[in-house]
Motif scaffolding. Sequence first.
Motif, short mmCIF file in Angstrom:
data_model
loop_
_atom_site.label_atom_id
_atom_site.label_comp_id
_atom_site.label_asym_id
_atom_site.label_seq_id
_atom_site.Cartn_x
_atom_site.Cartn_y
_atom_site.Cartn_z
N ALA A 188 21.94 -10.89 -22.56
CA ALA A 188 20.80 -10.52 -22.13
C ALA A 188 20.47 -11.32 -20.96
O ALA A 188 19.94 -10.90 -20.02
CB ALA A 188 19.65 -10.82 -23.20
N PHE A 189 20.61 -12.83 -20.95
CA PHE A 189 20.16 -13.61 -20.08
C PHE A 189 21.15 -13.41 -18.73
O PHE A 189 20.65 -13.51 -17.63
CB PHE A 189 20.63 -15.19 -20.43
CG PHE A 189 19.42 -15.69 -21.05
CD1 PHE A 189 18.15 -15.91 -20.67
CD2 PHE A 189 19.59 -16.15 -22.56
CE1 PHE A 189 17.31 -16.28 -21.58
CE2 PHE A 189 18.68 -16.51 -23.20
CZ PHE A 189 17.26 -16.76 -22.91
N VAL A 190 22.51 -13.17 -19.14
CA VAL A 190 23.26 -12.85 -17.67
C VAL A 190 22.95 -11.49 -16.92
O VAL A 190 22.50 -11.46 -15.91
CB VAL A 190 24.53 -12.64 -18.26
CG1 VAL A 190 25.47 -12.42 -16.96
CG2 VAL A 190 25.07 -14.13 -18.60
N VAL A 191 22.41 -10.54 -17.86
CA VAL A 191 22.24 -9.12 -17.42
C VAL A 191 20.85 -9.00 -16.76
O VAL A 191 20.41 -8.50 -15.56
CB VAL A 191 22.20 -8.05 -18.44
CG1 VAL A 191 21.55 -6.79 -17.91
CG2 VAL A 191 23.98 -7.88 -18.74
N GLY A 192 20.03 -9.86 -17.25
CA GLY A 192 18.48 -9.91 -16.86
C GLY A 192 18.48 -10.86 -15.37
O GLY A 192 17.58 -10.61 -14.68
N GLY A 193 19.24 -11.75 -15.62
CA GLY A 193 19.39 -12.68 -14.35
C GLY A 193 20.21 -11.78 -13.28
O GLY A 193 19.30 -11.72 -12.08
N VAL A 194 20.98 -10.95 -13.36
CA VAL A 194 21.36 -9.83 -12.48
C VAL A 194 20.29 -9.12 -11.85
O VAL A 194 20.08 -8.75 -10.54
CB VAL A 194 22.74 -9.16 -12.75
CG1 VAL A 194 23.07 -8.17 -11.81
CG2 VAL A 194 23.68 -9.96 -12.96
N GLY A 195 19.37 -8.57 -12.98
CA GLY A 195 18.39 -7.81 -12.60
C GLY A 195 17.25 -8.38 -11.71
O GLY A 195 16.83 -7.71 -10.75
N LEU A 196 17.09 -9.55 -12.26
CA LEU A 196 16.05 -10.11 -11.34
C LEU A 196 16.59 -10.23 -9.89
O LEU A 196 15.78 -10.13 -8.96
CB LEU A 196 15.52 -11.52 -12.14
CG LEU A 196 14.82 -11.54 -13.48
CD1 LEU A 196 14.34 -12.82 -13.69
CD2 LEU A 196 13.83 -10.50 -13.29
N LEU A 197 17.80 -10.89 -9.70
CA LEU A 197 18.39 -10.94 -8.50
C LEU A 197 18.50 -9.84 -7.65
O LEU A 197 18.11 -9.53 -6.52
CB LEU A 197 19.89 -11.54 -8.71
CG LEU A 197 20.45 -11.73 -7.23
CD1 LEU A 197 19.72 -12.73 -6.49
CD2 LEU A 197 22.00 -12.00 -7.38
N GLY A 198 18.69 -8.57 -8.51
CA GLY A 198 18.41 -7.19 -8.01
C GLY A 198 17.12 -7.11 -7.17
O GLY A 198 16.93 -6.52 -6.22
N LEU A 199 16.22 -7.31 -7.86
CA LEU A 199 14.77 -6.82 -7.53
C LEU A 199 14.34 -7.92 -6.47
O LEU A 199 13.59 -7.26 -5.50
CB LEU A 199 13.83 -7.34 -8.72
CG LEU A 199 13.85 -6.18 -10.04
CD1 LEU A 199 12.99 -6.72 -10.94
CD2 LEU A 199 13.52 -4.82 -9.54
N ALA A 200 15.02 -8.97 -6.66
CA ALA A 200 14.60 -10.28 -5.57
C ALA A 200 15.05 -9.48 -4.12
O ALA A 200 14.39 -9.64 -2.98
CB ALA A 200 14.86 -11.61 -5.86
N THR A 201 16.26 -9.20 -4.41
CA THR A 201 17.07 -8.54 -3.08
C THR A 201 16.23 -7.54 -2.51
O THR A 201 15.99 -7.37 -1.27
CB THR A 201 18.37 -8.43 -3.24
OG1 THR A 201 19.09 -9.50 -3.87
CG2 THR A 201 19.27 -7.73 -2.15
N GLY A 202 16.01 -6.46 -3.31
CA GLY A 202 15.18 -5.17 -3.01
C GLY A 202 14.05 -5.72 -2.28
O GLY A 202 13.80 -4.92 -1.22
#
Length: 288
Positions: A188-202
Amino acid sequence: MKRWPCALVAALVLGLPPARARADDAPSTAQACVTAYETAQVQQRRGELTAARESLRFCARSACPAVASNDCMQWLGDVERAIPSVVIGAHAGARDVADVVVTIDGKEVARRLDGRALDLDPGSHTFVFTAAGRAPIERMLVIKAGEKNRTIDVQLEPPPPPDAPPERAAAPPGEPAQRDGEPRRIAAFVVGGVGLLGLATGAVFGVRAVVRNRDANRVCPGTDCADPAALDANRDARTSASIANVGIAVGLAGVGVAAYLFATTPARVHVAPYAGRDRGGLFLSGSW
């Protein structure tokens, strides 16, 4: 009981009447009667009443001299009245159990219980009761002379529980033990981190797309424009917008999967979005 004088024993051996036995076996029969007569007295003094009963039954026969058989007959009645007996029963809860092996003083006396009395010598005896799939039960009982049909009822223990699974080895000193659900929380931490990185990139590329599109419109407000700088700004805005869309999509998917993993782990984890006047995000609370 009484012990015969040597002269009386000799008289029995040598003076057996011819009518009681043939001439060729009279001495051996009389001698066997005398031996049983003497042995029974010794056995009774030792408390070996069941063995004494067999000896007295032998010397009480009509083939023995009358003086011996009369005494043996009288003593046999006394011994039979003194021999104690027990009746063994076994239960599992309220149910009778018949398939029980019984040993007394190490000697097997029954392989199945039938409710019949068992004769024993008086004294202390060790009983062991064994039933398939159950722990053996051992009892030491003192059986008294003349005690008839004493009931010995045992309650069989329930079958032993199945072997417990081996315990997980303790973590070495200084290394915390792995808790239940930890792999899911890590994922969950790994996937959540990727998600947050995607939101920041967007978000970054979305802002860039807005800025570059504004630059292009400032140079060429109309639809037709041949200015190289405006065209370059327009292309950069479109590319940034595409990257922003992908980043936001990946971010939302990652955050959603992370929230699901946190919600389905054994640990008590709460995920809630929050928004302020100039910021927003996800609020995580719980124990893990």
